[in-house]
Design a protein around this motif. Sequence first.
Motif, PDB file in Angstrom:
ATOM      1  N   SER A 106       0.793  -1.232   0.000  1.00  0.00           N
ATOM      2  CA  SER A 106       0.000   0.000   0.000  1.00  0.00           C
ATOM      3  C   SER A 106       0.826   1.282   0.000  1.00  0.00           C
ATOM      4  CB  SER A 106      -0.929   0.015   1.220  1.00  0.00           C
ATOM      5  OG  SER A 106      -0.183   0.047   2.423  1.00  0.00           O
ATOM      6  N   LEU A 107       1.948   1.322   0.691  1.00  0.00           N
ATOM      7  CA  LEU A 107       2.670   2.583   0.873  1.00  0.00           C
ATOM      8  C   LEU A 107       3.510   2.898  -0.358  1.00  0.00           C
ATOM      9  CD1 LEU A 107       3.813   2.470   4.609  1.00  0.00           C
ATOM     10  CD2 LEU A 107       1.651   3.233   3.616  1.00  0.00           C
ATOM     11  N   SER A 108       3.268   4.050  -0.934  1.00  0.00           N
ATOM     12  CA  SER A 108       3.986   4.461  -2.135  1.00  0.00           C
ATOM     13  C   SER A 108       5.427   4.816  -1.814  1.00  0.00           C
ATOM     14  CB  SER A 108       3.285   5.665  -2.762  1.00  0.00           C
ATOM     15  OG  SER A 108       3.382   6.791  -1.897  1.00  0.00           O
ATOM     16  N   ASP A 109       6.259   4.823  -2.858  1.00  0.00           N
ATOM     17  CA  ASP A 109       7.655   5.224  -2.678  1.00  0.00           C
ATOM     18  C   ASP A 109       7.748   6.651  -2.134  1.00  0.00           C
ATOM     19  OD1 ASP A 109       8.431   2.767  -3.674  1.00  0.00           O
ATOM     20  OD2 ASP A 109       8.785   3.507  -5.708  1.00  0.00           O
ATOM     21  N   LYS A 110       6.849   7.509  -2.602  1.00  0.00           N
ATOM     22  CA  LYS A 110       6.859   8.907  -2.136  1.00  0.00           C
ATOM     23  C   LYS A 110       6.596   8.991  -0.642  1.00  0.00           C
ATOM     24  CE  LYS A 110       4.568  13.370  -2.890  1.00  0.00           C
ATOM     25  NZ  LYS A 110       3.526  14.089  -3.673  1.00  0.00           N
ATOM     26  N   THR A 111       5.628   8.211  -0.162  1.00  0.00           N
ATOM     27  CA  THR A 111       5.302   8.241   1.260  1.00  0.00           C
ATOM     28  C   THR A 111       6.427   7.651   2.097  1.00  0.00           C
ATOM     29  OG1 THR A 111       2.927   8.153   0.853  1.00  0.00           O
ATOM     30  CG2 THR A 111       3.680   7.352   2.991  1.00  0.00           C
ATOM     31  N   VAL A 112       6.991   6.530   1.660  1.00  0.00           N
ATOM     32  CA  VAL A 112       8.105   5.921   2.403  1.00  0.00           C
ATOM     33  C   VAL A 112       9.283   6.880   2.454  1.00  0.00           C
ATOM     34  CG1 VAL A 112       9.763   4.024   2.423  1.00  0.00           C
ATOM     35  CG2 VAL A 112       7.361   3.576   1.897  1.00  0.00           C
ATOM     36  N   SER A 113       9.563   7.561   1.348  1.00  0.00           N
ATOM     37  CA  SER A 113      10.666   8.520   1.323  1.00  0.00           C
ATOM     38  C   SER A 113      10.408   9.700   2.258  1.00  0.00           C
ATOM     39  CB  SER A 113      10.872   9.024  -0.108  1.00  0.00           C
ATOM     40  OG  SER A 113      11.903   9.987  -0.165  1.00  0.00           O
ATOM     41  N   ALA A 114       9.135  10.168   2.309  1.00  0.00           N
ATOM     42  CA  ALA A 114       8.811  11.279   3.208  1.00  0.00           C
ATOM     43  C   ALA A 114       8.974  10.884   4.671  1.00  0.00           C
ATOM     44  CB  ALA A 114       7.378  11.751   2.949  1.00  0.00           C
ATOM     45  N   LEU A 115       8.733   9.620   4.985  1.00  0.00           N
ATOM     46  CA  LEU A 115       8.844   9.148   6.364  1.00  0.00           C
ATOM     47  C   LEU A 115      10.284   8.832   6.761  1.00  0.00           C
ATOM     48  CD1 LEU A 115       5.782   6.726   6.396  1.00  0.00           C
ATOM     49  CD2 LEU A 115       5.959   8.848   7.704  1.00  0.00           C
ATOM     50  N   PHE A 116      11.048   8.248   5.832  1.00  0.00           N
ATOM     51  CA  PHE A 116      12.354   7.696   6.201  1.00  0.00           C
ATOM     52  C   PHE A 116      13.523   8.245   5.397  1.00  0.00           C
ATOM     53  CE2 PHE A 116       9.160   4.372   7.038  1.00  0.00           C
ATOM     54  CZ  PHE A 116       9.346   4.214   8.393  1.00  0.00           C
ATOM     55  N   LEU A 243       2.533  11.267   7.683  1.00  0.00           N
ATOM     56  CA  LEU A 243       1.799  10.236   8.428  1.00  0.00           C
ATOM     57  C   LEU A 243       0.357  10.138   7.954  1.00  0.00           C
ATOM     58  CD1 LEU A 243       2.561   8.234  10.611  1.00  0.00           C
ATOM     59  CD2 LEU A 243       1.678   9.839  12.322  1.00  0.00           C
ATOM     60  N   ALA A 244      -0.250  11.275   7.577  1.00  0.00           N
ATOM     61  CA  ALA A 244      -1.616  11.256   7.041  1.00  0.00           C
ATOM     62  C   ALA A 244      -1.670  10.464   5.744  1.00  0.00           C
ATOM     63  CB  ALA A 244      -2.115  12.682   6.821  1.00  0.00           C
ATOM     64  N   ARG A 245      -0.714  10.693   4.865  1.00  0.00           N
ATOM     65  CA  ARG A 245      -0.676   9.926   3.618  1.00  0.00           C
ATOM     66  C   ARG A 245      -0.497   8.443   3.897  1.00  0.00           C
ATOM     67  NH1 ARG A 245       2.731  13.881   0.954  1.00  0.00           N
ATOM     68  NH2 ARG A 245       4.495  12.510   1.382  1.00  0.00           N
ATOM     69  N   ALA A 246       0.375   8.130   4.872  1.00  0.00           N
ATOM     70  CA  ALA A 246       0.652   6.731   5.186  1.00  0.00           C
ATOM     71  C   ALA A 246      -0.596   6.013   5.686  1.00  0.00           C
ATOM     72  CB  ALA A 246       1.775   6.642   6.229  1.00  0.00           C
ATOM     73  N   VAL A 247      -1.368   6.645   6.585  1.00  0.00           N
ATOM     74  CA  VAL A 247      -2.527   5.944   7.147  1.00  0.00           C
ATOM     75  C   VAL A 247      -3.631   5.786   6.110  1.00  0.00           C
ATOM     76  CG1 VAL A 247      -3.851   7.894   8.102  1.00  0.00           C
ATOM     77  CG2 VAL A 247      -3.836   5.697   9.288  1.00  0.00           C
TER      78      VAL A 247
END
Length: 421
Positions: A106-116, A243-247
Amino acid sequence: MADKEDSLTPQPAGSNPVNPRTDAEDLQGSVNDQPEDTGEPGPGQEPEQVRPATPAPPSLVRRLLRNRTARATAAGVLAGALLGAGTVAWQTDTLPLLTPAPCWDSLSDKTVSALFGDRRTQVEEQRLQADPRGNGLSYGQCRITSYKDDRARRQLTVKVHKLDGLRGSDARQWPEEFLAAGMTSLGQGLPGMVSPSRAWLAVPQSCTGRPGSFEGPVVVDAAMGPAGFDTAAEYAQEDRTALARAVVEATNGVIRELGCSGTYRGPDLPADVATWQDTQAEAFCGIKGLTLPTEYRADLARTRTSGPGTPARICEVGGTYPKARLRLTTVMDPALADVFSQDVLKGGTPFKGANGYGAFNVTRAVYRARCQTGDVIFMAERKDNLDKGGDGVLRALVPAYIEAEAERIGCAPDKVTLPGP
């Protein structure tokens, strides 16, 4: 991504705010009940909140890996290990193009990059499955940990579970973390809340079935870093957005895993982050008609209130050091209100009002009222000792709080009398 978190250390809220990216969080197990699918949407969670997916189509490899058998086989080969029943682990630096996206693809590359950032990450994922004990429950969790060299730096834990009202197991710790005044709305049509370190979103009842008595909704919650710490202002918006995008993405992955169609739209966050303000004693917690007694004003000089448009309105009140000493929570979502069923019935000395009933003890008063939109919970909690001590602040505030809040949200007029000392 610059290592801006490396020189920072978490500190209590009210001191110099920090970025909670520095700490890794221990994995905690989770169990969620999956109800029988009745096909009936519940209040506040109509099927039209879910719309057909519109993001760019995934790659051929990822489409293949969405097949559960192919995904489990590929991830098992790449990682070389199964960690417990149904749990697969892999690292992003190990043939990343052949692995599914984290957390149920589910988690896009963009979201993972924003988190980590661009750090090496390790993913541990448990598939959603029936409880082997045969109780009709289901459970699932996903954990992503980022590393600098061999040291864990950040960790995201995503859990899928049904909020329990029958045994009361989710009436204390879950609200402490996920119904907090630092949280804001995810946007219209998204039944959840988000802060820079915590987020949750309810799975549509059209997918999970309408909760029965004493059952809360099925939720996907996301936690990053320790709860109860403020984030430095320069990072708060960034962390909250990620975090909003991730959830939302994780919840869409859960919807797909459960065999349902459609997706939630992306979050639409308010511009401002909830912050501490001077207490307005004559409109306490922003509630017209609620006055803070004079003897408590020195102890309760600062207030923070969750943003508008949320399933619950939370007001935390503290002294000059902005740590919550008192919390007032109004839960307007009827399904979420059921999480507090045990406290309403068995949380202390019972009391009644013109439009409901509740229970009262030295630290907590919980009242359930019947409103036009369904049941509403009014809850007042003493989180810390005040100079006056005892339950005096609750006795002074609870009747007026319930009556004023009932009027504010459009319930029938209510009159409450607490039991004697």
